[in-house]
Design a protein around this motif. Sequence first.
Motif, PDB file in Angstrom:
ATOM      1  N   SER A 220      48.062  15.427  31.867  1.00  9.40           N
ATOM      2  CA  SER A 220      47.090  16.363  31.450  1.00  9.40           C
ATOM      3  C   SER A 220      47.654  17.878  31.470  1.00  9.40           C
ATOM      4  N   PRO A 221      47.992  18.393  30.318  1.00 11.56           N
ATOM      5  CA  PRO A 221      48.374  19.951  30.478  1.00 11.56           C
ATOM      6  C   PRO A 221      47.536  20.935  31.060  1.00 11.56           C
ATOM      7  N   TYR A 222      46.140  20.436  31.029  1.00 14.67           N
ATOM      8  CA  TYR A 222      45.056  21.385  31.584  1.00 14.67           C
ATOM      9  C   TYR A 222      45.205  21.239  33.044  1.00 14.67           C
ATOM     10  N   ILE A 223      45.417  20.101  33.557  1.00 14.21           N
ATOM     11  CA  ILE A 223      45.612  20.169  35.051  1.00 14.21           C
ATOM     12  C   ILE A 223      46.744  20.775  35.617  1.00 14.21           C
ATOM     13  N   ALA A 224      47.829  20.517  34.616  1.00 13.22           N
ATOM     14  CA  ALA A 224      49.096  21.181  35.212  1.00 13.22           C
ATOM     15  C   ALA A 224      48.958  22.491  35.022  1.00 13.22           C
ATOM     16  N   SER A 225      48.321  23.354  33.980  1.00 13.21           N
ATOM     17  CA  SER A 225      48.228  24.666  34.006  1.00 13.21           C
ATOM     18  C   SER A 225      47.268  25.191  35.118  1.00 13.21           C
ATOM     19  N   CYS A 226      46.512  24.406  35.813  1.00 14.63           N
ATOM     20  CA  CYS A 226      45.501  24.968  36.838  1.00 14.63           C
ATOM     21  C   CYS A 226      46.314  25.079  38.167  1.00 14.63           C
ATOM     22  N   ALA A 227      47.578  24.247  38.171  1.00  8.74           N
ATOM     23  CA  ALA A 227      48.029  23.994  39.441  1.00  8.74           C
ATOM     24  C   ALA A 227      49.221  25.119  39.678  1.00  8.74           C
ATOM     25  N   GLY A 228      49.604  25.551  40.901  1.00  9.28           N
ATOM     26  CA  GLY A 228      50.557  26.849  41.057  1.00  9.28           C
ATOM     27  C   GLY A 228      51.979  26.329  40.702  1.00  9.28           C
ATOM     28  N   PHE A 229      52.765  26.892  40.286  1.00 10.69           N
ATOM     29  CA  PHE A 229      54.091  26.663  39.958  1.00 10.69           C
ATOM     30  C   PHE A 229      55.042  25.896  41.000  1.00 10.69           C
ATOM     31  N   ASN A 230      54.532  26.238  42.056  1.00  7.40           N
ATOM     32  CA  ASN A 230      55.066  25.721  43.242  1.00  7.40           C
ATOM     33  C   ASN A 230      54.623  24.289  43.589  1.00  7.40           C
ATOM     34  N   GLU A 231      53.504  24.158  42.965  1.00  5.50           N
ATOM     35  CA  GLU A 231      52.917  22.734  43.320  1.00  5.50           C
ATOM     36  C   GLU A 231      53.354  21.766  42.079  1.00  5.50           C
ATOM     37  N   ILE A 232      54.133  22.124  41.030  1.00  2.00           N
ATOM     38  CA  ILE A 232      54.638  21.127  40.137  1.00  2.00           C
ATOM     39  C   ILE A 232      55.644  20.553  40.235  1.00  2.00           C
ATOM     40  N   ARG A 233      55.907  19.358  40.218  1.00  2.63           N
ATOM     41  CA  ARG A 233      57.176  18.399  39.986  1.00  2.63           C
ATOM     42  C   ARG A 233      57.258  17.700  38.856  1.00  2.63           C
ATOM     43  N   GLY A 234      58.564  18.340  38.001  1.00  4.52           N
ATOM     44  CA  GLY A 234      58.566  17.356  36.925  1.00  4.52           C
ATOM     45  C   GLY A 234      59.594  16.453  37.063  1.00  4.52           C
TER      46      GLY A 234
ATOM     47  N   GLN B 116      56.735  36.669  36.892  1.00  2.00           N
ATOM     48  CA  GLN B 116      55.603  35.600  37.109  1.00  2.00           C
ATOM     49  C   GLN B 116      54.279  35.710  36.141  1.00  2.00           C
ATOM     50  N   ARG B 117      53.765  36.994  36.016  1.00  2.00           N
ATOM     51  CA  ARG B 117      52.916  37.448  35.265  1.00  2.00           C
ATOM     52  C   ARG B 117      52.929  37.018  33.721  1.00  2.00           C
ATOM     53  N   LYS B 118      54.243  37.306  33.274  1.00  2.00           N
ATOM     54  CA  LYS B 118      54.614  36.588  31.824  1.00  2.00           C
ATOM     55  C   LYS B 118      54.679  35.178  31.729  1.00  2.00           C
ATOM     56  N   LEU B 119      55.339  34.551  32.674  1.00  2.00           N
ATOM     57  CA  LEU B 119      55.154  33.036  32.501  1.00  2.00           C
ATOM     58  C   LEU B 119      53.911  32.456  32.735  1.00  2.00           C
ATOM     59  N   ARG B 120      53.302  32.950  33.640  1.00  2.00           N
ATOM     60  CA  ARG B 120      51.670  32.162  33.845  1.00  2.00           C
ATOM     61  C   ARG B 120      51.154  32.447  32.588  1.00  2.00           C
ATOM     62  N   GLN B 121      51.204  33.622  31.781  1.00  2.00           N
ATOM     63  CA  GLN B 121      50.494  34.151  30.764  1.00  2.00           C
ATOM     64  C   GLN B 121      50.935  33.028  29.519  1.00  2.00           C
TER      65      GLN B 121
ATOM     66  N   ASN C 261      61.345  27.384  41.669  1.00  2.00           N
ATOM     67  CA  ASN C 261      61.395  28.144  42.638  1.00  2.00           C
ATOM     68  C   ASN C 261      60.578  29.698  41.920  1.00  2.00           C
ATOM     69  N   TYR C 262      59.261  29.545  41.786  1.00  2.00           N
ATOM     70  CA  TYR C 262      58.426  30.590  41.272  1.00  2.00           C
ATOM     71  C   TYR C 262      58.505  31.940  42.037  1.00  2.00           C
ATOM     72  N   ASP C 263      58.713  31.614  43.479  1.00  2.00           N
ATOM     73  CA  ASP C 263      58.705  33.040  44.137  1.00  2.00           C
ATOM     74  C   ASP C 263      60.064  33.855  43.987  1.00  2.00           C
ATOM     75  N   SER C 264      60.922  33.059  43.408  1.00  2.00           N
ATOM     76  CA  SER C 264      62.145  33.902  43.212  1.00  2.00           C
ATOM     77  C   SER C 264      62.074  34.870  41.909  1.00  2.00           C
ATOM     78  N   LEU C 265      61.009  34.838  41.209  1.00  2.00           N
ATOM     79  CA  LEU C 265      60.853  35.906  40.308  1.00  2.00           C
ATOM     80  C   LEU C 265      59.941  37.086  40.707  1.00  2.00           C
ATOM     81  N   THR C 266      60.200  38.226  39.889  1.00  2.00           N
ATOM     82  CA  THR C 266      59.553  39.403  40.164  1.00  2.00           C
ATOM     83  C   THR C 266      58.221  39.096  39.747  1.00  2.00           C
ATOM     84  N   SER C 267      57.225  39.925  40.260  1.00  2.00           N
ATOM     85  CA  SER C 267      55.623  39.983  40.010  1.00  2.00           C
ATOM     86  C   SER C 267      55.601  39.974  38.378  1.00  2.00           C
ATOM     87  N   ASP C 268      56.332  40.883  37.696  1.00  2.00           N
ATOM     88  CA  ASP C 268      56.187  41.168  36.038  1.00  2.00           C
ATOM     89  C   ASP C 268      56.642  39.675  35.496  1.00  2.00           C
TER      90      ASP C 268
END
Length: 586
Positions: free
Chosen positions: A340-354, A377-382, A368-375
């Motif tokens: 489900s892409p809907y469940i995956a989209s609700c999870a945090g990036f650090n929780e996903i294993r592909g 992270q925002r763009k990718l999450r969007q 490694n989502y934490d290695s990104l800048t806040s900006d």
Amino acid sequence: MGILIDQLRVSGFRGLDAFEISLSHSTVLTGTNNVGKTSVLKALQLALGSRTFLTVDDLNIAENSVADQIIVDIRIIPVGADGKPANEFEEDWETIFTADNIQIEGAQNYVGLRNIFSYNRLKSEFEKSQVILKSWTPAAGQKWQDLPTTRARIDLSKMPFYYIEAQRDVVDDLKQRTSFLGKLLADVSKSYSSADIGALEELIKELNEQAVQKSDILSTIRTVLKGVDTAMDRQDSKIELSPFSKKLRDLNKNISIHYGEAANSFTMDYHGMGTRSWSSLLTFKAFVTQNATLSAAEDIPFFPIIAIEEPEAHLHPNAQKKLYGQMYDMPGQKIISTHSPYIASCAGFNEIRGLYKENGRIKCGEFNYDSLTSDEQRKLRQKVINTRGEIFFSKAIVLFEGETEEQALPILAEKYFNRPAYELGIDFIGVGGAGAYFPFIQFAEAFNIPWYIFSDGEPDPVAKMTAAVRKLMGTSFTNIQNEENIFIIDGNEDFEKYIVRLNFLNDIITYVKSVELPKCVNIQHRQRKEAEIDRLYNNQYVLDQAKNNKTEWALIFAYAIYQSRQALPPLVIKMLNQIKSDLHYD
């Protein structure tokens, strides 16, 4: 403080061989069919639960060679109240694991537990041995399967393992005493005090009597059954008819679940499988939450490991999104396999294993989502939100910076493949500027998703895009022109200038007329409109309009090219040819 299984290694089991994966408090496994998501859950079951499902068919086969044993390693570490790794186990868990079984690597305490399953052909069954790993990280040149071990057993009763199957039905759960709901309901009477039991059973007795007295049918049945009373050799014998459970200990036998409006609800038998499956999962949540509450009241450690297979079954997309939060809130550690892409989209990036296959082996990608800048992270999450999580399941990702490309490229790809690109698993992602490529290509690399860049040819966008690729590739980067997955418009042009240069102007005019002329109210209006289009529409006018009205003109460009008798733009064809070759599409 608590604990966490942060590492799992599997060898010789189904498609998993020399397989490693890191786990978090909540881990979501994604990937196409047959890449081992269920096998990961079953490997955990082998290590922590039952092995009754295991057969010789579960032994890994590679290059016509069958594995002679299955190895499943888990690493248990201490975590703090914030869920982050801690150095030492708290006293209760140290007592359970025992000091002899706790190892230290750097400053990190851990328990490395190895489970080995060997098939005994004489007994026609698998035999299990459990050992403790003396170290977790292999030395240079050493395989982790060959790490030294020592014999020991660990009490895992405070880490119960639960496997939630994809096929769930709360109606069946209500009927089966061995289901999680059945076990929970079996203890209903124990949740009342003696005084409450007496008072409630008196109310039930009165309710039963009124129900019989006010029913001609029930009264007649009781009267007739009194005939049996005459044959009984007891002075105090009598007949009772109980429409409702007489004793609270039998309450679980008659419990039903109703859903619907307050004035018009229905039992679960009348609901669809989505509601029934969802309810089954939530009653499990009640079961495990109750166990956690009881353990906490008695100050007993309790950390369940919960494997959930395809929780999205039969559910509406909005329900799937809500379900993720409900699973996340369950006590313990959750490992969830999903399509489900809907469940995956609700999870945090650090929780996903592909999970994916590479050269015949199943591997695991982690971002490694934490290695990104806040900006970043925002763009990718969007973009994950915009694509409703489908980006996690892409077979290929095409990246670009401009709005025109975002509208045009999927339409041109549809003409090339003779079907919508999304049917082939190809996603087109606008990164929002030439300087914003890095988080997207790092994401694609982490999950082994083939990625392609279609770039404007102007110097500044090319320089920024090149910097992102260089940052990703490091020392292996040589020259942007050498990258087969990157396509740059020549002549220092953007996409719109490139299209005009390829003589698509007449096609643009033809398309605009096909849209505008039918809106005319009469023949004179039509003639004036057509003359206006012929007079205004030259290369510069089209470029000016495309610059000032990108949303509208992006589609004009796209459909004009789509309906043209000319071939698609050469650079677009080159890119789509490369994708077709890489993905082996015929």
